[in-house]
Design an enzyme around this catalytic site. Structure first.
Site, mmCIF file in Angstrom:
data_model
loop_
_atom_site.group_PDB
_atom_site.id
_atom_site.type_symbol
_atom_site.label_atom_id
_atom_site.label_comp_id
_atom_site.label_asym_id
_atom_site.label_seq_id
_atom_site.Cartn_x
_atom_site.Cartn_y
_atom_site.Cartn_z
ATOM 1 N N LYS A 208 176.017 101.491 45.907
ATOM 2 C CA LYS A 208 177.215 100.860 45.346
ATOM 3 C C LYS A 208 178.078 101.914 44.648
ATOM 4 O O LYS A 208 179.265 102.011 44.867
ATOM 5 C CB LYS A 208 176.787 99.755 44.369
ATOM 6 N N GLU A 214 168.553 109.413 43.333
ATOM 7 C CA GLU A 214 167.582 109.318 44.432
ATOM 8 C C GLU A 214 168.302 109.291 45.777
ATOM 9 O O GLU A 214 167.930 109.991 46.723
ATOM 10 C CB GLU A 214 166.739 108.040 44.290
ATOM 11 N N GLY A 269 174.179 94.988 42.477
ATOM 12 C CA GLY A 269 173.281 95.626 43.446
ATOM 13 C C GLY A 269 172.203 94.668 43.937
ATOM 14 O O GLY A 269 171.911 94.579 45.128
ATOM 15 N N ARG A 270 171.596 93.931 43.006
ATOM 16 C CA ARG A 270 170.475 93.046 43.389
ATOM 17 C C ARG A 270 170.950 91.753 44.034
ATOM 18 O O ARG A 270 170.136 90.914 44.398
ATOM 19 C CB ARG A 270 169.584 92.781 42.170
ATOM 20 N N GLU A 355 165.457 92.544 36.649
ATOM 21 C CA GLU A 355 166.632 93.319 36.249
ATOM 22 C C GLU A 355 167.695 92.348 35.706
ATOM 23 O O GLU A 355 168.522 92.716 34.881
ATOM 24 C CB GLU A 355 167.171 94.139 37.433
ATOM 25 N N HIS A 386 141.851 86.706 48.012
ATOM 26 C CA HIS A 386 140.612 87.491 48.001
ATOM 27 C C HIS A 386 140.742 88.678 47.059
ATOM 28 O O HIS A 386 140.004 89.649 47.170
ATOM 29 C CB HIS A 386 140.279 87.949 49.416
ATOM 30 N N LYS A 506 167.524 107.439 33.126
ATOM 31 C CA LYS A 506 168.293 108.289 34.049
ATOM 32 C C LYS A 506 168.893 109.475 33.293
ATOM 33 O O LYS A 506 168.864 110.613 33.772
ATOM 34 C CB LYS A 506 169.449 107.490 34.666
HETATM 35 O O1 F6P Z 1 169.235 101.749 38.339
HETATM 36 C C1 F6P Z 1 169.371 100.430 38.698
HETATM 37 C C2 F6P Z 1 170.437 100.259 39.735
HETATM 38 O O2 F6P Z 1 171.679 100.429 39.162
HETATM 39 C C3 F6P Z 1 170.303 98.914 40.413
HETATM 40 O O3 F6P Z 1 170.892 97.897 39.703
HETATM 41 C C4 F6P Z 1 170.923 99.191 41.730
HETATM 42 O O4 F6P Z 1 170.600 98.209 42.668
HETATM 43 C C5 F6P Z 1 170.336 100.538 42.036
HETATM 44 O O5 F6P Z 1 170.301 101.203 40.791
HETATM 45 C C6 F6P Z 1 171.058 101.359 43.059
HETATM 46 O O6 F6P Z 1 172.372 101.605 42.696
HETATM 47 P P1 F6P Z 1 173.426 102.121 43.755
HETATM 48 O O7 F6P Z 1 173.555 101.082 44.813
HETATM 49 O O8 F6P Z 1 174.693 102.309 42.992
HETATM 50 O O9 F6P Z 1 172.916 103.407 44.321
#
Ligand code: F6P
Length: 543
Positions: A208, A214, A269-270, A355, A386, A506
């Site tokens: 987003k 990452e 995002g979620r 979240e 199980h 972060k």
């Molecule tokens: O760190 C949490 C977050 O902001 C989530 O809410 C989001 O889904 C994820 O990181 C990834 O964010 P982006 O889509 O901006 O890379």
């Protein structure tokens, strides 16, 4: 926001009194007194049937909980969301994932823009792109068609796509390979690409913000991998597309914005698996199935928007979660899909629920004096039985559980499906009714073993049934939990659409990373534990 704090609301106080009266009542008694409850305490919408009769509630509980929803203004706030008002107050944003699945002929004008028209503009571009990839018309740099699609993203830019890919695998193209890379741990990227060739691989970089460490780290490694194999950065244009709200950063990274699919800051995002973030899903299952999934989401949205509170599936499920969290002190909710294709559904729900409602202050910034979001977790059945079900049956904690089952398997084999479903019904029954001391003794159990075999029961479950796992049902199921989260968050008065709590980690990681990479021994001014850990790591690394 209602001016009366949650604990002072008349319905909350009534629920406290009511809880004192019924907390020790057993589901055995409740069923014996009211044999019709198994049929009455049910609700149905968008192909989903909810049996909530095995909850520790009476008709009066449900009446009071519904009153709590009303007094907490769930309906008003829901209407504000559907109108595009900025209900995400800490980020001053509208919350409009419901617009992502409105039909093409609908219209929703927010700040002078018809957002539904914008949504369908992007859906049309996604459709065109998905068709080109699926038909082999979209060629890689050397002219080969794409055989492998690798989604790079994390959190909402990964969990929705990977969950939907797994859930709808039955409808997917088996001649295309899909991989999902999320972790900054290089193993994730290396293992996902080990057996692939760059000339037939397409990366969908989903972020987003296009600023997530990452995702950018993995995307850079993907770029190196492609250029390393194909020998030129001209290959980027045919092997990378981006999904983002941030065109500037996409361009800065080197992806042509003509190959970018946009969405909007009003999609959390979620809550984004049905936006362009679902591009990999659309390539996998095809545009028609993707649109079926959107229709399932929309049908549940409409149910949530229009059904009376007492018959409203997401409202009922949200209220029951509040009931166990705040009145019984339950700390967790288990979600157990009895459907192998839904194996990533609990992981997806963890971000959606935790979240969203893992918050300690109200929207006004006042500390809450009640528990908010519970821990969600789960595994597909019957595997969990199980493993950890022992604790749900006989442990000391109350764990409400959602059991999700289907009328038919997508891969029928001998009697597997009846056996699977027998376990859904049996678990709900065993959890509710248990086994009394008398029953255990009557079986001739030796006296010393009797206490170990007694099962107290009175463990609540919801059972959700649908005919079969289709794209439509998946959409409805996800929307059900989204709106259940909304209901809970509204009662607790929290902002379910921000996530400031993930920021500090972060920032600190951004400070520590150069200290790990530096050749010189850096001056460390952290706490003594962090300093010692960094020194030890540097020692291990340089060995
Ligand atoms: O760190 C949490 C977050 O902001 C989530 O809410 C989001 O889904 C994820 O990181 C990834 O964010 P982006 O889509 O901006 O890379």
């Amino acid at each position: 926001m209602p001016t009366i704090p949650l604990r002072d609301r008349a319905s909350w106080k009534a629920l406290e009194r009511h809880h004192a009266e019924i907390r020790d009542r057993h589901l055995r008694e409740l069923f014996a007194e009211d044999p019709g409850r198994g049929e009455r305490m049910t609700a149905e919408a968008s192909g989903l049937y909810l049996d909530y009769s095995k909850n520790r509630v009476t008709g009066e509980t449900m009446r009071l909980l519904t009153e709590l929803a009303r007094e907490s203004e769930v309906e008003q706030r829901r209407d504000l969301m559907f109108r595009g008002e900025p209900i995400n107050t800490s980020e001053h944003r509208a919350v409009l994932h419901v617009a992502l699945r409105m039909p093409k002929d609908a219209s929703l004008v927010v700040d002078g823009t018809d957002v539904v028209a914008e949504v369908h503009g992007v859906l049309d571009r996604m459709t065109d792109f998905a068709r080109r990839v699926r038909s082999g018309q979209w060629k890689g740099h050397t002219g080969k068609p794409i055989k492998n699609i690798v989604n790079i993203g994390i959190g909402g830019s990964d969990l929705g796509p990977v969950m939907a890919y797994e859930a709808l695998r039955h409808y997917g193209r088996h001649d295309l390979t899909f991989r999902f890379v999320s972790n900054v741990d290089s193993t994730d990227f290396v293992e996902a690409t080990r057996d692939l060739f760059a000339d037939e691989t397409l990366f969908i970089v989903c972020s987003k913000t296009f600023g997530t460490l990452e995702t950018l780290t993995n995307a850079r490694s993907a770029r190196d991998w492609v250029i390393g194999q194909l020998g030129t950065d001209e290959a980027i244009a045919r092997h990378f597309v981006a999904v983002s709200t941030n065109a500037e950063r996409v361009a800065e990274f080197g992806i042509d914005t003509a190959n970018m699919f946009g969405f909007w800051d009003w999609v959390g995002g979620r809550y984004s698996m049905d936006s362009a973030i679902g591009l990999s899903t659309m390539v996998a299952i095809g545009p028609e199935h993707f649109h079926e999934m959107l229709a399932g989401f929309h049908e549940m949205d409409e149910h949530f928007r229009t059904a009376p509170l007492a018959e409203n599936l997401p409202v009922l499920m949200g209220l029951l979660t509040v009931w166990y969290t705040d009145f019984f002190g339950a700390q967790t909710v288990g979600v157990m899909p009895y459907e192998q294709y839904l194996k990533r559904f609990p992981a997806y729900l963890q971000q959606l629920t935790m979240e969203s409602n893992g918050k300690h202050v109200t929207r006004d910034g006042d500390p809450v004096d009640y528990d908010t979001g519970p821990v969600y977790w789960g595994e597909p059945g019957t595997n969990g039985q199980h493993s950890f079900y022992q604790l749900i049956h006989q442990g000391t904690r109350l764990i409400p559980v959602d059991l999700i089952g289907f009328g038919a398997s997508l891969n029928p084999l001998r009697d597997h499906h009846d056996l699977l479903m027998a376990n859904v019904f049996a678990q709900a029954q065993a959890l509710a009714f248990g086994k009394t001391r008398q029953e255990v003794e009557d079986e001739g159990t030796p006296a010393d073993v009797v206490p170990h075999r007694v099962m107290e029961g009175n463990r609540p479950t919801n059972v959700l049934l649908a005919e079969r796992l289709t794209p439509h049902v998946l959409g409805a199921l996800v929307a059900l939990y989204e709106h259940s989260v909304f209901t809970q968050g509204t009662i607790w008065g929290v902002d379910s659409f921000d996530q400031w709590g993930v920021e500090l980690g972060k920032v600190l990681a951004g400070r520590i990373a150069p200290e790990l990479e530096s050749d010189a021994e850096p001056e460390l001014d952290h706490d003594s534990s962090t300093n010692a850990l960094i020194r030890r790591y540097r020692g291990m690394k340089n060995r």
